[in-house]
Design a protein around this motif. Structure first.
Motif, PDB file in Angstrom:
ATOM      1  N   TYR A 197      44.029  33.169  27.729  1.00 15.82           N
ATOM      2  CA  TYR A 197      42.737  33.825  27.917  1.00 15.82           C
ATOM      3  C   TYR A 197      42.823  34.727  29.145  1.00 15.82           C
ATOM      4  N   LEU A 198      42.408  35.978  28.986  1.00 18.65           N
ATOM      5  CA  LEU A 198      42.413  36.929  30.095  1.00 18.65           C
ATOM      6  C   LEU A 198      41.006  37.476  30.303  1.00 18.65           C
ATOM      7  N   PRO A 199      40.543  37.565  31.549  1.00 18.28           N
ATOM      8  CA  PRO A 199      39.158  37.950  31.813  1.00 18.28           C
ATOM      9  C   PRO A 199      38.907  39.444  31.626  1.00 18.28           C
ATOM     10  N   ALA A 200      37.657  39.757  31.385  1.00 16.47           N
ATOM     11  CA  ALA A 200      37.245  41.158  31.272  1.00 16.47           C
ATOM     12  C   ALA A 200      37.291  41.823  32.638  1.00 16.47           C
ATOM     13  N   GLY A 201      37.334  43.170  32.614  1.00 10.50           N
ATOM     14  CA  GLY A 201      37.286  43.934  33.849  1.00 10.50           C
ATOM     15  C   GLY A 201      38.587  44.641  34.153  1.00 10.50           C
ATOM     16  N   GLN A 202      38.598  45.326  35.277  1.00  5.69           N
ATOM     17  CA  GLN A 202      39.781  46.032  35.751  1.00  5.69           C
ATOM     18  C   GLN A 202      40.463  45.172  36.820  1.00  5.69           C
ATOM     19  N   HIS A 203      41.783  45.068  36.715  1.00  6.30           N
ATOM     20  CA  HIS A 203      42.485  44.145  37.597  1.00  6.30           C
ATOM     21  C   HIS A 203      43.796  44.730  38.094  1.00  6.30           C
ATOM     22  N   LYS A 204      44.078  44.485  39.353  1.00  2.00           N
ATOM     23  CA  LYS A 204      45.351  44.868  39.943  1.00  2.00           C
ATOM     24  C   LYS A 204      46.392  43.788  39.685  1.00  2.00           C
ATOM     25  N   GLU A 205      47.618  44.112  39.992  1.00  2.00           N
ATOM     26  CA  GLU A 205      48.696  43.132  39.885  1.00  2.00           C
ATOM     27  C   GLU A 205      48.448  41.962  40.840  1.00  2.00           C
ATOM     28  N   ASP A 206      48.717  40.751  40.360  1.00  2.45           N
ATOM     29  CA  ASP A 206      48.580  39.530  41.162  1.00  2.45           C
ATOM     30  C   ASP A 206      47.180  39.344  41.734  1.00  2.45           C
ATOM     31  N   SER A 207      46.164  39.662  40.948  1.00  4.07           N
ATOM     32  CA  SER A 207      44.800  39.555  41.456  1.00  4.07           C
ATOM     33  C   SER A 207      43.970  38.482  40.769  1.00  4.07           C
ATOM     34  N   ILE A 208      44.479  37.867  39.702  1.00  2.00           N
ATOM     35  CA  ILE A 208      43.704  36.884  38.942  1.00  2.00           C
ATOM     36  C   ILE A 208      44.374  35.512  39.059  1.00  2.00           C
ATOM     37  N   PRO A 209      43.637  34.489  39.479  1.00  3.41           N
ATOM     38  CA  PRO A 209      44.227  33.148  39.515  1.00  3.41           C
ATOM     39  C   PRO A 209      44.438  32.613  38.102  1.00  3.41           C
ATOM     40  N   LEU A 210      45.489  31.834  37.914  1.00  6.45           N
ATOM     41  CA  LEU A 210      45.815  31.242  36.621  1.00  6.45           C
ATOM     42  C   LEU A 210      45.521  29.746  36.637  1.00  6.45           C
ATOM     43  N   VAL A 211      44.901  29.267  35.566  1.00 11.51           N
ATOM     44  CA  VAL A 211      44.666  27.840  35.368  1.00 11.51           C
ATOM     45  C   VAL A 211      45.351  27.428  34.070  1.00 11.51           C
ATOM     46  N   VAL A 212      46.216  26.427  34.134  1.00  6.61           N
ATOM     47  CA  VAL A 212      46.865  25.874  32.946  1.00  6.61           C
ATOM     48  C   VAL A 212      46.117  24.616  32.533  1.00  6.61           C
ATOM     49  N   LEU A 213      45.744  24.516  31.253  1.00  7.08           N
ATOM     50  CA  LEU A 213      45.042  23.351  30.727  1.00  7.08           C
ATOM     51  C   LEU A 213      45.968  22.552  29.806  1.00  7.08           C
ATOM     52  N   ILE A 214      45.972  21.231  29.982  1.00  2.00           N
ATOM     53  CA  ILE A 214      46.771  20.344  29.137  1.00  2.00           C
ATOM     54  C   ILE A 214      45.844  19.282  28.554  1.00  2.00           C
ATOM     55  N   HIS A 215      45.680  19.292  27.253  1.00  2.00           N
ATOM     56  CA  HIS A 215      44.747  18.369  26.609  1.00  2.00           C
ATOM     57  C   HIS A 215      45.313  16.962  26.541  1.00  2.00           C
ATOM     58  N   GLY A 216      44.420  16.012  26.305  1.00  2.00           N
ATOM     59  CA  GLY A 216      44.811  14.623  26.143  1.00  2.00           C
ATOM     60  C   GLY A 216      44.775  14.196  24.689  1.00  2.00           C
ATOM     61  N   GLY A 217      44.507  12.887  24.488  1.00  2.61           N
ATOM     62  CA  GLY A 217      44.511  12.339  23.145  1.00  2.61           C
ATOM     63  C   GLY A 217      45.573  11.282  22.965  1.00  2.61           C
TER      64      GLY A 217
END
Length: 345
Positions: free
Chosen positions: A95-115
């Motif tokens: 998933y990538l957010p809307a808007g204009q973005h520079k290099e290395d400007s958006i934090p990344l979150v990795v999600l790992i599901h359970g079950g």
């Protein structure tokens, strides 16, 4: 303040201000620096959380824009695996957010599901989190992997998760707008165990599954995780015995390799969130883990969610859901002020 040790705060969901302050402190301690003050925020220190570019800053530097989207974007990607993979399970939703973005400007979150490391549940469990986090201006990578009864188990489940995480480096080459140098991984239940393990893979020996990571998350949030696997297995959790292929007495080396409480890295900030009504994974797991973090002079926080059980903790209907989103947002390195700037633009 002594930056080699941060006192572990035990609290329940009450005042959001206290929670935000606590997690922001964890973010500040990641590099071992002093927590940010008003003077340090304006000093131009690149390690300061508040210097992270916002969308409004990106727009002013058109020449540096590397991404421009009118709406948030979701793309399913296939990651390579060790040996023959399964395209129906070896994938992740980026998933990538809307808007204009520079290099290395958006934090990344990795999600790992359970079950329970089993095939009954998949990555869709974390879709609500992914959609709401990308709306907050983050890049999100929600991964799927092979599980027990669908080609997984030991060691495949673990090598799949390692491969999915290492593929972040390749994704970043295609999408340089998000950062990969100091990122957050969030897991629920079995995924929380995998998330904690992911944060410490750099310490594995060459003969252990998942060693020599290309991508290393440096902050972890656990949602109802079995973070003391021996304790859980010895108190009736046969799901752990099934995924690892035996009891702690039968295969101690496997437990030693992947059990979060046996692989604590004091330099990695962790938040363990657990529902007080969880009867599937006892809250004692998170309590014991954070106690061990404290004993190791680590950086951690235990958050008990009053009234939540194992499933409701990842439901958008939970009365604590927005507060958990705030914890994840803050742990990713964004401050509340930066979020206000993001929403106002």
């Amino acid at each position: 303040m002594d930056t080699t040790r941060t006192r572990i705060n035990r609290h329940r969901f009450k005042a959001m201000g206290a929670i935000a302050c606590s997690v922001t402190l964890l973010a500040a301690c990641t590099s071992g620096s002093e927590p940010e003050t008003e003077s340090s925020a304006s000093s131009g220190d690149p390690s300061s959380v508040s210097t992270q570019p916002t969308v409004s800053e990106n727009v002013e530097a058109d020449a540096d824009i590397v991404a421009d989207r009118d709406e948030p974007e979701k793309t399913r990607v296939q990651y390579p695996t060790e040996g023959e993979g399964d395209p129906n399970q070896n994938w992740g939703d980026l998933y990538l957010p809307a808007g204009q973005h520079k290099e290395d400007s958006i934090p990344l979150v990795v999600l790992i599901h359970g079950g329970s490391w089993a095939s009954q549940l998949g990555a869709e469990v974390m879709n609500t989190y992914a959609e709401d986090l990308v709306d907050r201006g983050m890049a999100v990578y929600n991964i799927e992997y092979r599980r027990v009864d669908s080609g997984g188990g030991w060691p495949t489940t673990f090598s799949d998760v390692a491969s999915a995480l290492d593929y972040v480096v390749d994704l970043n080459e295609k999408h340089p707008e998000f950062t990969i140098d100091d990122e957050l991984v969030v897991g629920h239940s079995a995924g929380a165990q995998l998330a904690m393990w992911a944060g410490t893979r750099h310490s594995l020996s060459q003969d252990e599954v998942g060693n020599d990571p290309k991508f290393r998350p440096k902050r972890v949030v656990s949602l109802a995780g079995p973070l003391d696997m021996i304790y859980a297995a010895q108190h009736g959790d046969d799901r752990i015995v099934k995924v690892l292929g035996g009891t702690p007495e039968e295969i101690p080396d496997r437990y030693e390799s992947v059990d979060p409480i046996q692989n604590i890295d004091p330099s990695i900030p962790v938040v363990a969130i657990h529902g007080t009504n969880d009867t599937m994974v006892s809250p004692e797991n998170s309590m014991r883990y954070i106690d061990a973090v404290e004993e190791a002079d680590g950086i951690g926080d235990l958050v008990m969610a009053d009234g939540d059980d194992h499933v409701s903790l990842v439901s958008g209907d939970s009365r604590h859901y927005q507060k958990i989103l705030d914890i994840i947002t803050d742990a990713s390195g964004k401050t509340i002020d930066e979020l206000d700037d993001l929403y106002s633009n």
